[in-house]
Design an enzyme around this catalytic site. Structure first.
Site, short mmCIF file in Angstrom:
data_model
loop_
_atom_site.label_atom_id
_atom_site.label_comp_id
_atom_site.label_asym_id
_atom_site.label_seq_id
_atom_site.Cartn_x
_atom_site.Cartn_y
_atom_site.Cartn_z
N PRO A 94 -4.54 9.18 4.71
CA PRO A 94 -3.48 8.60 5.54
C PRO A 94 -3.69 8.78 7.04
CG PRO A 94 -2.54 9.74 3.63
CD PRO A 94 -4.01 10.04 3.63
N LYS A 109 -9.78 -0.55 16.03
CA LYS A 109 -8.84 -0.71 14.90
C LYS A 109 -7.39 -0.64 15.38
CE LYS A 109 -7.15 -0.74 10.71
NZ LYS A 109 -7.08 -1.96 9.91
N LYS A 158 2.66 4.18 11.68
CA LYS A 158 1.70 5.19 12.20
C LYS A 158 0.70 4.52 13.15
CE LYS A 158 -2.05 5.56 10.10
NZ LYS A 158 -3.26 5.68 9.30
P1 NAD Z 1 -2.65 5.47 0.25
O1 NAD Z 1 -1.46 6.27 0.64
O2 NAD Z 1 -2.55 4.43 -0.81
O3 NAD Z 1 -3.85 6.46 -0.16
C1 NAD Z 1 -4.12 7.68 0.45
C2 NAD Z 1 -4.60 8.65 -0.64
O4 NAD Z 1 -5.02 9.86 -0.03
C3 NAD Z 1 -3.49 9.03 -1.64
O5 NAD Z 1 -3.94 8.78 -2.96
C4 NAD Z 1 -3.26 10.53 -1.37
O6 NAD Z 1 -2.93 11.25 -2.56
C5 NAD Z 1 -4.61 10.95 -0.85
N1 NAD Z 1 -4.61 12.14 0.02
C6 NAD Z 1 -3.79 12.45 1.05
N2 NAD Z 1 -4.19 13.59 1.64
C7 NAD Z 1 -5.30 14.00 0.97
C8 NAD Z 1 -6.20 15.09 1.11
N3 NAD Z 1 -6.04 16.02 2.07
N4 NAD Z 1 -7.24 15.21 0.25
C9 NAD Z 1 -7.43 14.27 -0.74
N5 NAD Z 1 -6.61 13.21 -0.92
C10 NAD Z 1 -5.56 13.09 -0.07
O7 NAD Z 1 -3.18 4.83 1.62
P2 NAD Z 1 -4.12 3.55 1.78
O8 NAD Z 1 -3.27 2.33 1.93
O9 NAD Z 1 -5.22 3.61 0.80
O10 NAD Z 1 -4.69 3.84 3.27
C11 NAD Z 1 -5.69 4.83 3.51
C12 NAD Z 1 -6.13 4.70 4.96
O11 NAD Z 1 -6.67 3.39 5.19
C13 NAD Z 1 -4.98 4.87 5.97
O12 NAD Z 1 -5.46 5.53 7.12
C14 NAD Z 1 -4.58 3.43 6.29
O13 NAD Z 1 -3.96 3.33 7.56
C15 NAD Z 1 -5.92 2.74 6.23
N6 NAD Z 1 -5.88 1.31 5.91
C16 NAD Z 1 -5.07 0.83 4.93
C17 NAD Z 1 -5.09 -0.54 4.64
C18 NAD Z 1 -4.19 -1.15 3.56
O14 NAD Z 1 -4.04 -2.39 3.57
N7 NAD Z 1 -3.63 -0.37 2.66
C19 NAD Z 1 -5.93 -1.40 5.36
C20 NAD Z 1 -6.79 -0.87 6.33
C21 NAD Z 1 -6.75 0.49 6.60
#
Ligand code: NAD
Length: 289
Positions: free
Chosen positions: A69, A174, A243
Site C-alpha cells: 500500500p 506516477k 493517498k
Molecule cells: P491491495 O490493498 O489490494 O494489496 C496490498 C497487499 O499488501 C494486501 O494483500 C496486504 O495484505 C499486503 N500487505 C500490506 N502490508 C504488507 C507487508 N508489510 N508485508 C506483506 N504484505 C503486506 O492494494 P493494490 O490495489 O494491489 O495496490 C498495491 C500498490 O499498487 C499500492 O501502492 C497502489 O497505490 C498501487 N497501484 C494500485 C493500482 C490499482 O488499480 N489497484 C494501480 C496502480 C498502482
C-alpha cells in the site's frame, strides 16, 4: 543471474496477485509473501510458492517485486535486520511497483547501494486488469545497470517500460499521473453534468469528447466501463487514490510547485472521506454527495 531469474513477490493484493499470475504463466519460478494468509492461499492456488516471511524469500530470489500500500510498508521490508538490505542475494534487485514517495525511494536506493544490491522505484499504471494481462506501463527511477538485471521480469509484467531518470523519478512521474487522473475524474463529471443539464445525454457528449480534443483516459475508459454502467469495480480504491493525491500535494509543497487547481483537487479528494469509505471504488468520486 541467468536469463530466467527467480522472482519473489511481496504483497499479493489486487495488483501483486495479477503480476504473480502473469509471471507464473510466462514460466518464471515465483515465490510470494503477504501478511494476509487468505491472499497467500489464492496465490498458491495460482502456482506461487509461499514464503513464511520476506527474509526467506530474499535468500533465494534474484528479483523481488513489491506491491504494497505505502512507502512505509516498503521500507518495513527493506530496512532492518530481516530486511532486503541485510538478507538479499549478491546482485539482487528490488523492484518497488507500489505507488510510493520519491524521498523514501531515494533513501532505500542509497541503503541498497551501500551493499551493491539494486533498488528501483517502478510504479505502474494499468490497474488489476493490466497486471493480470501483463500490459502495465512501468515507470522506472534508478540505475540502468539494475534495470538491465531486472528487465526480463519487468518486460513480463509491463507492455511499456519507461526509464524516467534517477532514483525517485518513477514515483514523481506516477504521482503527477495520478494527480491528473484525480483531476480528470472531477472535470469530466462536471462537464458531463453540464451537457446533461443543457439537454445532451452523457453517452452522446462522451462520444463527441472521445472523438475530439477534450478526451482523456477518464472519458475513454473510466466513464464507459465503470461509471455510466454503475459497475464501480475497477479494483482501485478511494483510500489508495486519496493517498496518491495527498502524496502529490506533499511533493508539490516540498518543491514549491503547488498550483491552485492541484490544491483544489487535493482538497476535494481529502473531503471525500466524509462520504466515501476507503474501500469504495475510486470512480465513486464522480457521484453526487
Ligand atoms: P491491495 O490493498 O489490494 O494489496 C496490498 C497487499 O499488501 C494486501 O494483500 C496486504 O495484505 C499486503 N500487505 C500490506 N502490508 C504488507 C507487508 N508489510 N508485508 C506483506 N504484505 C503486506 O492494494 P493494490 O490495489 O494491489 O495496490 C498495491 C500498490 O499498487 C499500492 O501502492 C497502489 O497505490 C498501487 N497501484 C494500485 C493500482 C490499482 O488499480 N489497484 C494501480 C496502480 C498502482
Amino acid at each position: 543471474m541467468g536469463t530466467q531469474p527467480n522472482v519473489g513477490i511481496i504483497g499479493l493484493g489486487a495488483m501483486g496477485l495479477g503480476m504473480a499470475k502473469t509471471l507464473v504463466a510466462k514460466g518464471f519460478a515465483v515465490t510470494g509473501f503477504d501478511l494476509s494468509g487468505e491472499r497467500v492461499g489464492v496465490a498458491q492456488a495460482a502456482g506461487v510458492t509461499p514464503a513464511p516471511a520476506p527474509a526467506s524469500l530474499f535468500v533465494g530470489c534474484d528479483v523481488i517485486i513489491a506491491s504494497l500500500p505505502t512507502g512505509k510498508d516498503v521500507a518495513s521490508v527493506v530496512e532492518g535486520p530481516a530486511g532486503f538490505v541485510m538478507r538479499a542475494k549478491p546482485g539482487a534487485v528490488f523492484v518497488d511497483t507500489s505507488t510510493s514517495e520519491p524521498v523514501i525511494s531515494r533513501r532505500l536506493s542509497a541503503l541498497c547501494g551501500e551493499r551493491d544490491i539494486g533498488f528501483l522505484d517502478a510504479p505502474v499504471s494499468g490497474g488489476p486488469a493490466g497486471a493480470h494481462a501483463g500490459t502495465l506501463t512501468v515507470m522506472i527511477g534508478g540505475e540502468k545497470r539494475h534495470l538491465d538485471k531486472a528487465r526480463t521480469v519487468i518486460a513480463a509484467i509491463g507492455q511499456k517500460t519507461i526509464h524516467v531518470g534517477p532514483s525517485g523519478a518513477g514515483n514523481v512521474a506516477k504521482l503527477v499521473n495520478n494527480l491528473l487522473v484525480a483531476a480528470h475524474l472531477l472535470t469530466v463529471s462536471e462537464a458531463v453534468r453540464l451537457a446533461q443539464a443543457a439537454g445532451v445525454p452523457a453517452e452522446d457528449v462522451l462520444t463527441v469528447v472521445n472523438a475530439a480534443s477534450g478526451r482523456s483516459a477518464v472519458s475513454e475508459v473510466n466513464f464507459p466501463r465503470w461509471i455510466l454502467t454503475e459497475r464501480f469495480d475497477s479494483g482501485f480504491t478511494m483510500g489508495l487514490m486519496r493517498k496518491d493525491v495527498r502524496l502529490a500535494k506533499k511533493l508539490a509543497a516540498e518543491v514549491a510547485a503547488l498550483g491552485p487547481v492541484s490544491a483544489l483537487v487535493a482538497d476535494i479528494w481529502e473531503k471525500s472521506a466524509e462520504r466515501l469509505a476507503d474501500g469504495e471504488d475510486f470512480n465513486r468520486i464522480t457521484t453526487r454527495g
